[in-house]
Design a protein around this motif. Structure first.
Motif, short mmCIF file in Angstrom:
data_model
loop_
_atom_site.label_atom_id
_atom_site.label_comp_id
_atom_site.label_asym_id
_atom_site.label_seq_id
_atom_site.Cartn_x
_atom_site.Cartn_y
_atom_site.Cartn_z
N HIS A 9 56.31 99.09 9.30
CA HIS A 9 55.37 99.46 9.81
C HIS A 9 55.56 98.16 10.65
N ILE A 37 56.26 100.26 16.26
CA ILE A 37 56.64 101.28 17.42
C ILE A 37 56.35 100.58 19.24
N ASP A 39 54.65 100.50 20.62
CA ASP A 39 53.03 99.64 21.76
C ASP A 39 52.18 98.81 21.66
N ALA A 42 48.69 98.94 19.62
CA ALA A 42 48.71 99.72 18.53
C ALA A 42 50.08 98.76 17.59
N LEU A 44 51.60 98.52 15.21
CA LEU A 44 51.58 98.66 13.59
C LEU A 44 52.52 100.68 13.75
N GLY A 45 53.54 100.46 13.04
CA GLY A 45 53.44 102.15 12.87
C GLY A 45 55.72 102.16 12.50
N LEU A 70 55.51 101.88 3.68
CA LEU A 70 54.40 102.50 3.33
C LEU A 70 54.59 103.77 3.32
N SER A 72 54.53 106.91 5.51
CA SER A 72 55.07 107.65 6.75
C SER A 72 56.06 107.34 7.24
N ASP A 338 39.13 98.18 -10.71
CA ASP A 338 40.33 99.83 -10.77
C ASP A 338 41.49 98.70 -10.94
N ALA A 570 35.65 99.33 8.83
CA ALA A 570 33.84 98.84 9.68
C ALA A 570 33.19 99.66 8.32
N ASP A 631 35.66 99.04 20.85
CA ASP A 631 34.99 99.80 19.41
C ASP A 631 33.98 99.92 18.65
N ARG B 46 47.17 108.71 21.85
CA ARG B 46 48.07 107.96 22.25
C ARG B 46 49.69 108.51 22.18
N GLY B 77 53.54 107.26 14.95
CA GLY B 77 53.14 105.67 14.02
C GLY B 77 52.91 106.27 12.33
#
Lengths: 831, 208
Positions: A9, A37, A39, A42, A44-45, A70, A72, A338, A570, A631, B46, B77
């Motif tokens: 990612h 990725i 972008d 963002a 991460l991906g 991970l 995906s 946990d 958050a 946000d 996106r 992503g």
């Protein structure tokens, strides 16, 4: 050669891993990094098309091995395979292995001439690094026999067989046929597969360690000669491990330091929770025993059942302890437990035990102790403090299971008589199960602030000191000790003079406290009738009651960081609103000044995806961060505004440096107000919006900023460290970090004057506001609101009663003319 | 009564989907926050923004849908990228070169799309995923027998399927780590799937 594609990612992660893998191998293995990725907003991906191109980049007729991180990433790797032509695809394999260890292991294997299956097998072995000796990586299953030819070598590289030397070693061994085994004689490790990078790593060969290599006679001479060459060239490294003097016994690698009997003196440790405690010491042993006696069991199935029952009982116990805490335990802390429960199901721990019982008929307790010791040691050997702390968790769980196996069902830390508990090593679950009625204080030989037990114990209402050293365990049971949580000291058999001193101090403080309590509900007025506002700082919902009873008229600073830390995402608008609302409702009409979140690079928040910063204090925090994360910011503003429908609320921005930031912050407030209006939600349209004065630039431009906000509040901790350019956490320079320095005082005076000139009020919410020595100066400058720890409010009012504004004005003027902080303190103390 | 679905309507569907994803960005992310990693809305928004940018000229439905797939694959992503990417890719294959498609072809599209998602995600309906909206939608569409009724039925089935994910325990993806705690939350993937189906119905009824 076989190519490797790293899918992650994070581009940084895959690039960094490629860099590391490139450095591991002598023979360059074609490695392509396919991380992130395209972008910038963002990044991460994973991107199937990028992965497909990476596969094509390293493709040869030998094939390509694809590793991914991970969920995906794996999906996208599969997708990339689908995008390839059939011809290309048939040579590509996806490898399910831990990303970092798997890629490194496969790289070394490929560089050593291994084929696809060997590389995959080696990478997968990296998934189970802890089951050495029980059929895992490098275990005896390679068919080597002890009868083969053997030779011993002393490894002289500084760090032994790690990283490059280990890779070189494995590549060399792989040039020879047949099984080759490595035994670390110095550390008495079981024999491992010398052709496996995992086997070699797990042998933990350090500088100066002696290893024995065994191989089939046919290849032995050549193999040993090749290794001899490697050793002679010191694996190509310049630096050599220092020689061990002849005749002197070598240090046992894991020898536990022995405690000597301690009857007097003072031990120093790490401060976890403040306070004084005086009383008898009670020693509690929580280290893993060196050995649990192994007995032979006849009923092997029965023993396996008994072991499983102990695991189940441990789980039940942990869940019950968690349930008993209910909501009184932070989600983050809950995760620690946990993880404990997960360990009970971890085959790396349970499999060697069950196999040992079934195949060798050894009793569970001994096998379990060894499995726990191995796993915890692996964790404790890691450099990352977070992972290191997991070693402690493993032992915690391990002890719990051992207790059930031995049939002793009681919890450990209950005491009948009030005492200071001295742990040889405190476990997280000990903190959870402590009976605080009988605990005066807690001392631990090991551990620090970042240990899980340290994090949990920092919230205890008794003094806690960790890391006091092994000598702590040498103090005889019942010895009289004094534990000072603030100074992080434990004094053994404190003499009468010391106790008297502390007692006298305690009496003096108590008397003053009693006087202060008597006036806490009086107005905050000087003897010449000048009225100021006494306020308290607030940092969690639990403290509201204490603030309401402290005599404070309002809250001058609500630190909202608590809402954002130690959790996984958050907080939502509703969650924040609910908390702010409860706070303002709990303040009996007093105003609540909510500071928008100030999370800096020094306080990691997992979900915030922040870059690591070299200078977090000068970095991306406060209003700077909020403005970049609309946000997060607008969610918080909406929650604060909605709370303003329930009582007086103010908004305050932290770490403001420029007017531009103030304007942008106010635009955001207005925007959120519009949204709320549209939603039909109530809020106070006249809400006061102010800023912290804690950056010298803001103090310098206070006149300008004052015309754009409703109030100021001076944050002395940050202002001082920025004005003095000294880090208060750095012991070498923290002396400079004194808010009494005339340079800081001058900034404060200037800000107050600017505020009043513009007709706005100004407060102070730093530690200085509650300092009795600072109050006369601040009063002299004309400060309107003093916001401090709730516990200091009563005393502040008492101090105030003894002061007159006129005298203080003269004193404040004089303070600005002093040469140094020390001179200011002297002058004020002299009255 | 709509007989054939045209390339222009498919384009409108895609643009509508992009608008819906932008509108519901926060909502989807909120849903994902509860049981996932709080990025589904951002990712879909996106992805579909990139889709609209990269949409080719012309009314070749297969080419349009393939472009959707490629943009989603490289822009989303998270797991939704390969899943929706596969969905559109598998669905687009038989439609290459066609400028209008019949009820039968659209039914086939839905079924191919569902098969693609099942294959990529190694998942079935009932596991609290996109499939809980898509599978009943595809079935309801086929059963209805014509385009207009089919889309209406598909939207209803997808909506019901989306709501049905609320009491489910997640078996796939990050939400599955939560086990029992994934209950009582609506699956964000099923929600975005419903939105996509709904956008198609809207596009068709507007064109009519």
């Amino acid at each position: 050669m076989i190519g490797i594609v790293i899918v992650s990612h994070s581009k940084q992660l895959s690039d960094g891993l490629k860099e590391l893998a490139d450095a591991m191998s002598q023979e360059p293995v074609p490695i392509a990094s396919a991380g992130g990725i395209d972008d910038p907003e963002a990044p991460l991906g994973t991107d199937a098309i990028r992965i497909m191109e990476a596969i094509q980049e390293v493709m040869s007729d030998k094939g390509v091995l694809v590793f991914s991180d991970l969920g995906s990433a794996k999906l996208n790797a599969e997708m990339a395979l689908d995008l390839l032509d059939d011809d290309e695809r048939k040579n590509v394999r996806l490898c399910d292995a831990p990303l970092v260890e798997g890629v490194l292991a496969a790289t070394v294997q490929i560089a050593s001439g291994g084929d696809m299956d060997a590389a995959i097998a080696e990478a997968r072995e990296a998934a189970r690094p802890f089951v050495d000796g029980a059929g895992g990586a490098g275990a005896a299953s390679d068919g080597a026999t002890e009868e083969g030819a053997a030779r011993e070598f002393r490894i002289k590289t500084v760090h032994g067989l790690h990283a490059r030397p280990a890779a070189l070693f494995v590549q060399t061994v792989n040039r020879f046929d047949g099984p080759v085994r490595i035994t670390n004689l110095t550390k008495k490790k079981p024999a491992a597969n010398a052709k496996s990078i995992n086997g070699v790593m797990l042998s933990e060969v350090g500088g100066n360690d002696v290893i024995r290599l065994s191989a089939e006679p046919a290849v032995a001479d050549d193999l040993f000669a090749a290794i001899e060459d490697l050793v002679a060239s010191n694996f190509g490294e310049a630096e050599r491990a220092p020689d061990v003097p002849e005749g002197e016994p070598e240090q046992e690698a894991e020898a536990a330091p022995q405690a000597k009997a301690v009857t007097s003196g003072t031990l120093k440790g790490a401060a976890i929770a403040k306070g004084f405690a005086h009383g008898p010491i009670r020693q509690i042993r929580r280290a893993l025993p060196d050995e649990v006696e192994a007995t032979e069991v006849d009923d092997r199935d029965g023993e396996v059942d008994r072991f499983r029952a102990a695991l189940a009982a441990s789980e039940t116990e942990l869940r019950a302890a968690l349930d008993a805490k209910g909501d009184g335990i932070a989600a983050y802390d809950r995760k620690i437990f946990d993880a404990h429960i997960a360990f009970l199901h971890d085959p790396a721990l349970t499999e060697p035990v069950e196999t040992g019982i079934r195949e060798r008929g050894v009793s569970a307790g001994s096998l379990w102790r060894d499995a726990v010791a191995d796993l915890s040691k692996s964790y404790r050997g890691l450099a990352d403090p977070i992972l290191k702390a997991r070693g402690e968790d493993v032992i915690d769980v391990g002890l719990r299971v051992l207790r059930h196996l031995s049939g002793d069902a009681g919890e450990v830390a209950g005491a009948t008589e009030a005492a200071i508990l001295a742990f040889d090593d405190l476990r997280p679950s000990d903190v959870l199960t402590l009976d605080l009625d009988t605990v005066l204080g807690i001392a631990s030989a090991y551990g620090g602030k970042t240990s899980h037990a340290g994090i949990l114990a920092s919230g205890l209402p008794v003094p806690v000191v960790f890391g006091l050293g092994v000598d702590l365990t040498g103090i005889a049971e019942g010895t009289d000790v004094l534990l000072d949580g603030g100074k992080a000291e434990l004094t053994v058999a404190p003499d009468k003079a010391l106790l008297d001193e502390i007692e006298a101090e305690r009496v003096r403080l108590e008397k003053r406290r009693a006087e202060a309590q008597a006036v806490k509900n009086d107005p905050a007025v000087t003897k010449d009738g000048v009225r100021v506002r006494a306020a308290a700082n607030l940092a969690s919902l639990e403290e509201v009651a204490a603030v309401a009873q402290s005599g404070a008229e309002e809250v001058g600073l609500l630190r909202t960081e608590f809402l954002f830390m130690r959790r996984e995402a958050a907080p939502s608008e509703d969650e924040q609103y609910d908390i702010y609302r409860q706070m303002v409702e709990g303040l009996n009409g007093g105003a609540l000044t909510v500071r928008t979140v100030d999370i800096g690079g020094d306080k990691p928040v997992a979900y915030m995806d922040r870059p690591e910063e070299e200078n977090p204090n000068l970095g991306w925090r406060g209003i700077r961060y909020s403005l970049a994360e609309p946000d997060l910011f607008e969610t918080q503003l909406a929650a604060i505004l909605r709370a303003s429908a329930h009582g007086p609320v103010r908004i305050m921005f932290p770490l403001v440096s420029t007017l531009e930031e103030v304007t942008a912050g106010k635009v955001a407030v207005r925007k959120v107000m519009d949204v709320l209006k549209e939603r039909g939600q109530a809020f106070d349209e006249t809400i006061e919006v102010g800023i912290m004065i804690e950056v010298p630039a803001a103090a310098e431009r206070a006149s300008l900023l004052a015309s754009h906000v409703d109030f100021f509040s001076i944050g002395t901790n940050d202002l001082t460290q920025y004005v003095m350019a000294s880090d208060r956490a750095n012991p070498k320079v923290q002396k400079l970090c004194d808010p009494f320095d005339p340079a800081v005082l001058s900034m404060i005076a200037k800000s107050i004057a600017a505020a009043h000139e513009a007709g706005i009020w100004i407060g102070m919410c730093g530690a200085m506001a509650g300092d009795p020595l600072a109050v006369p100066i601040l009063l002299g400058f004309g400060l309107d609101e003093f916001s401090m720890a709730a516990a200091d409010v009563a005393e502040f009012k008492l101090t105030l009663k003894g002061l007159s504004r006129a005298d203080c004005e003269a004193l404040a003027k004089k303070a600005l003319e002093q040469e140094s902080a020390a001179a200011v303190r002297e002058m004020v103390a002299a009255g | 009564m709509t007989e054939m679905l045209t390339g222009a309507t498919v384009r409108k569907w895609i643009e509508k989907t992009a608008a819906v994803m932008a509108e519901n960005r926060t909502y989807l992310t909120e849903l994902d926050k509860a049981i996932g990693d709080a990025d589904h809305g951002n990712n879909m928004d996106r992805g579909f923004k990139a889709v609209v940018e990269k949409l080719p000229e012309g009314d070749d439905i297969g080419a349009l849908l393939k472009a959707v797939s490629m943009a989603l694959i490289s822009k989303v992503g998270g797991a939704a990228g390969p899943l929706y990417g596969t969905m559109f890719l598998q669905g687009s294959k038989p439609l290459m070169g066609k400028s209008e498609i019949s009820f039968e072809e659209l039914a086939q599209f839905f079924e191919d799309a569902v098969a693609g998602v099942k294959m990529r995600g190694k998942a079935e309906a009932g596991e609290k995923t996109m499939l809980d909206a898509l599978v009943p939608a595809a079935e309801a569409f086929r059963k209805a027998g014509d385009l207009d009724a089919g889309l209406k039925a598909a939207v209803e089935a997808a909506e019901q399927g989306m709501k049905d994910t609320i009491p489910m325990i997640a078996k796939k993806g990050r939400a599955s780590y939560l086990g029992e705690r994934s209950r009582d939350h609506q699956d964000p993937g099923a929600t975005s799937s419903y939105m996509i189906v709904k956008a198609l119905e809207d596009a068709v009824s507007e064109a009519a």
